[in-house]
Motif scaffolding. Structure first.
Motif, PDB file in Angstrom:
ATOM      1  N   UNK A  89     -19.266  11.894  34.601  1.00 14.98           N
ATOM      2  CA  UNK A  89     -20.464  12.385  35.440  1.00 14.98           C
ATOM      3  C   UNK A  89     -21.146  13.633  35.113  1.00 14.98           C
ATOM      4  N   UNK A  90     -22.051  13.957  35.233  1.00 14.18           N
ATOM      5  CA  UNK A  90     -22.900  15.304  35.142  1.00 14.18           C
ATOM      6  C   UNK A  90     -22.439  16.166  36.053  1.00 14.18           C
ATOM      7  N   UNK A  91     -22.821  17.551  35.975  1.00 16.27           N
ATOM      8  CA  UNK A  91     -22.637  18.405  36.842  1.00 16.27           C
ATOM      9  C   UNK A  91     -23.390  18.038  37.957  1.00 16.27           C
ATOM     10  N   UNK A  92     -24.565  17.572  37.934  1.00 15.05           N
ATOM     11  CA  UNK A  92     -25.750  17.458  39.052  1.00 15.05           C
ATOM     12  C   UNK A  92     -25.305  16.452  39.884  1.00 15.05           C
ATOM     13  N   UNK A  93     -24.780  15.047  39.078  1.00 16.77           N
ATOM     14  CA  UNK A  93     -24.322  14.126  39.780  1.00 16.77           C
ATOM     15  C   UNK A  93     -23.181  14.721  40.861  1.00 16.77           C
ATOM     16  N   UNK A  94     -22.060  15.543  40.334  1.00 14.40           N
ATOM     17  CA  UNK A  94     -21.002  15.924  40.961  1.00 14.40           C
ATOM     18  C   UNK A  94     -21.344  16.473  42.127  1.00 14.40           C
ATOM     19  N   UNK A  95     -22.482  17.592  42.023  1.00 16.83           N
ATOM     20  CA  UNK A  95     -22.746  18.464  42.993  1.00 16.83           C
ATOM     21  C   UNK A  95     -23.480  17.411  44.039  1.00 16.83           C
ATOM     22  N   UNK A  96     -24.215  16.686  43.753  1.00 21.03           N
ATOM     23  CA  UNK A  96     -24.957  15.530  44.679  1.00 21.03           C
ATOM     24  C   UNK A  96     -23.945  15.011  45.405  1.00 21.03           C
ATOM     25  N   UNK A  97     -22.869  14.270  44.995  1.00 19.71           N
ATOM     26  CA  UNK A  97     -21.633  13.770  45.421  1.00 19.71           C
ATOM     27  C   UNK A  97     -21.106  14.817  46.344  1.00 19.71           C
ATOM     28  N   UNK A  98     -20.825  16.057  46.070  1.00 17.41           N
ATOM     29  CA  UNK A  98     -20.205  16.832  46.735  1.00 17.41           C
ATOM     30  C   UNK A  98     -21.001  17.422  48.014  1.00 17.41           C
ATOM     31  N   UNK A  99     -22.412  17.346  47.727  1.00 18.29           N
ATOM     32  CA  UNK A  99     -23.414  17.440  49.049  1.00 18.29           C
ATOM     33  C   UNK A  99     -23.238  16.674  50.066  1.00 18.29           C
ATOM     34  N   UNK A 100     -23.147  15.263  49.576  1.00 18.26           N
ATOM     35  CA  UNK A 100     -22.887  14.033  50.659  1.00 18.26           C
ATOM     36  C   UNK A 100     -21.980  14.051  51.385  1.00 18.26           C
ATOM     37  N   UNK A 101     -20.648  14.692  50.892  1.00 18.77           N
ATOM     38  CA  UNK A 101     -19.352  14.918  51.648  1.00 18.77           C
ATOM     39  C   UNK A 101     -19.792  15.929  52.640  1.00 18.77           C
ATOM     40  N   UNK A 102     -20.545  17.071  52.230  1.00 18.19           N
ATOM     41  CA  UNK A 102     -20.751  18.138  52.959  1.00 18.19           C
ATOM     42  C   UNK A 102     -21.466  17.695  54.261  1.00 18.19           C
ATOM     43  N   UNK A 103     -22.613  16.984  53.952  1.00 17.04           N
ATOM     44  CA  UNK A 103     -23.411  16.299  55.106  1.00 17.04           C
ATOM     45  C   UNK A 103     -22.542  16.081  56.443  1.00 17.04           C
ATOM     46  N   UNK A 104     -21.655  15.564  56.108  1.00 22.00           N
ATOM     47  CA  UNK A 104     -20.781  14.624  57.210  1.00 22.00           C
ATOM     48  C   UNK A 104     -19.871  15.822  57.767  1.00 22.00           C
ATOM     49  N   UNK A 105     -19.791  17.109  57.331  1.00 21.16           N
ATOM     50  CA  UNK A 105     -18.870  18.094  57.897  1.00 21.16           C
ATOM     51  C   UNK A 105     -19.008  18.282  59.279  1.00 21.16           C
ATOM     52  N   UNK A 106     -18.018  18.368  59.991  1.00 15.33           N
ATOM     53  CA  UNK A 106     -18.095  18.856  61.452  1.00 15.33           C
ATOM     54  C   UNK A 106     -16.936  19.624  61.546  1.00 15.33           C
ATOM     55  N   UNK A 107     -16.462  20.509  60.721  1.00 15.76           N
ATOM     56  CA  UNK A 107     -15.418  21.220  60.651  1.00 15.76           C
ATOM     57  C   UNK A 107     -15.572  22.398  61.342  1.00 15.76           C
ATOM     58  N   UNK A 108     -16.735  22.863  61.966  1.00 17.93           N
ATOM     59  CA  UNK A 108     -16.722  23.954  62.898  1.00 17.93           C
ATOM     60  C   UNK A 108     -17.900  23.495  63.865  1.00 17.93           C
ATOM     61  N   UNK A 109     -18.085  24.268  64.915  1.00 28.51           N
ATOM     62  CA  UNK A 109     -19.369  23.937  65.833  1.00 28.51           C
ATOM     63  C   UNK A 109     -20.700  24.021  65.280  1.00 28.51           C
ATOM     64  N   UNK A 110     -21.002  24.521  64.188  1.00 35.95           N
ATOM     65  CA  UNK A 110     -22.150  24.721  63.580  1.00 35.95           C
ATOM     66  C   UNK A 110     -22.870  23.504  63.114  1.00 35.95           C
ATOM     67  N   UNK A 111     -21.828  22.463  62.651  1.00 37.95           N
ATOM     68  CA  UNK A 111     -22.467  21.411  62.414  1.00 37.95           C
ATOM     69  C   UNK A 111     -23.134  20.427  63.354  1.00 37.95           C
ATOM     70  N   UNK A 112     -22.983  20.693  64.632  1.00 33.78           N
ATOM     71  CA  UNK A 112     -23.463  20.071  65.820  1.00 33.78           C
ATOM     72  C   UNK A 112     -25.071  20.930  66.115  1.00 33.78           C
ATOM     73  N   UNK A 113     -25.283  22.040  65.780  1.00 31.98           N
ATOM     74  CA  UNK A 113     -26.394  22.833  66.323  1.00 31.98           C
ATOM     75  C   UNK A 113     -27.415  23.106  65.045  1.00 31.98           C
TER      76      UNK A 113
END
Ligand code: URA
Length: 192
Positions: free
Chosen positions: A1-25
């Motif tokens: 997988x290219x770096x671009x694809x790996x980053x896109x995939x990591x971004x997708x994981x990050x989109x779902x992050x609710x690790x702190x309250x800022x994810x809600x605001x």
């Protein structure tokens, strides 16, 4: 997988992050922007209002000033990668809380691991204290180079600080010139 694809995939994981309250605001996640193959990475503090509205780091007044410095020293913005310590906007642009940084830093580590830049430039004190050393003093130590793992690192004034205090602009230009020289030297080295 290219770096671009790996980053896109990591971004997708990050989109779902609710690790702190800022994810809600937040309005948008501000993951990072730029070249997945960048040799030079800039790391700021946290998204502001414009960044929260657009999902792109450094597009507000501070970002426009950063663009001017990049242009002045001949570094195309699209060649580098730009991210922040926090991916979500803290309310009213307050400083990131240590516990927010503790959670969010994992996403930055993933970005750095994928991109594997040669140089990391911290934009401002908050980023430098987290990535270079906890007692980093921006006034005394901006423009000084540190070796951390595989990276050459330094910090410059945060562009917002330059908007508040124009007397820092001369130092910023000098630091950015040195960054650009080093960057070009790396590129030359890698192309030979
Ligand atoms: N300030 C930051 O530290 N990051 C941004 O993305 C915008 C302003």
């Amino acid at each position: 997988m290219s770096k671009e694809e790996l980053l896109a995939r990591a971004k997708e994981t990050c989109e779902g992050c609710q690790g702190c309250p800022l994810g809600k605001t937040r309005t948008n996640l501000v993951y990072g922007v730029g070249n997945a193959e960048a040799r030079l990475m800039f790391v700021g503090e946290a998204p502001g209002e414009r960044e929260d509205a657009t999902g792109i780091p450094f597009v507000g007044a501070a970002g426009q000033l950063l663009d001017r410095y990049l242009m002045a020293v001949g570094i195309p913005r699209e060649d580098v990668y730009i991210a922040n310590i926090l991916k979500c906007r803290p309310p009213h642009n307050r400083d990131p809380l240590p516990e927010e940084e503790d959670v969010c830093i994992a996403h930055l580590r993933t970005q750095v691991k994928i991109i594997a830049p040669r140089m990391i430039v911290c934009l401002g004190r908050i980023s430098a204290m987290r990535l270079i050393k906890p007692d980093f003093r921006i006034t005394r130590e901006h423009g000084i180079w540190f070796r951390r793992g595989n990276f050459d690192m330094c910090a410059v004034y945060h562009p917002s600080a330059l908007l508040r205090d124009a007397s820092k602009k001369e130092d910023m230009l000098e630091d950015m010139k040195v960054i650009a020289e080093r960057y070009r030297a790396y590129l030359t080295e890698e192309n030979n």
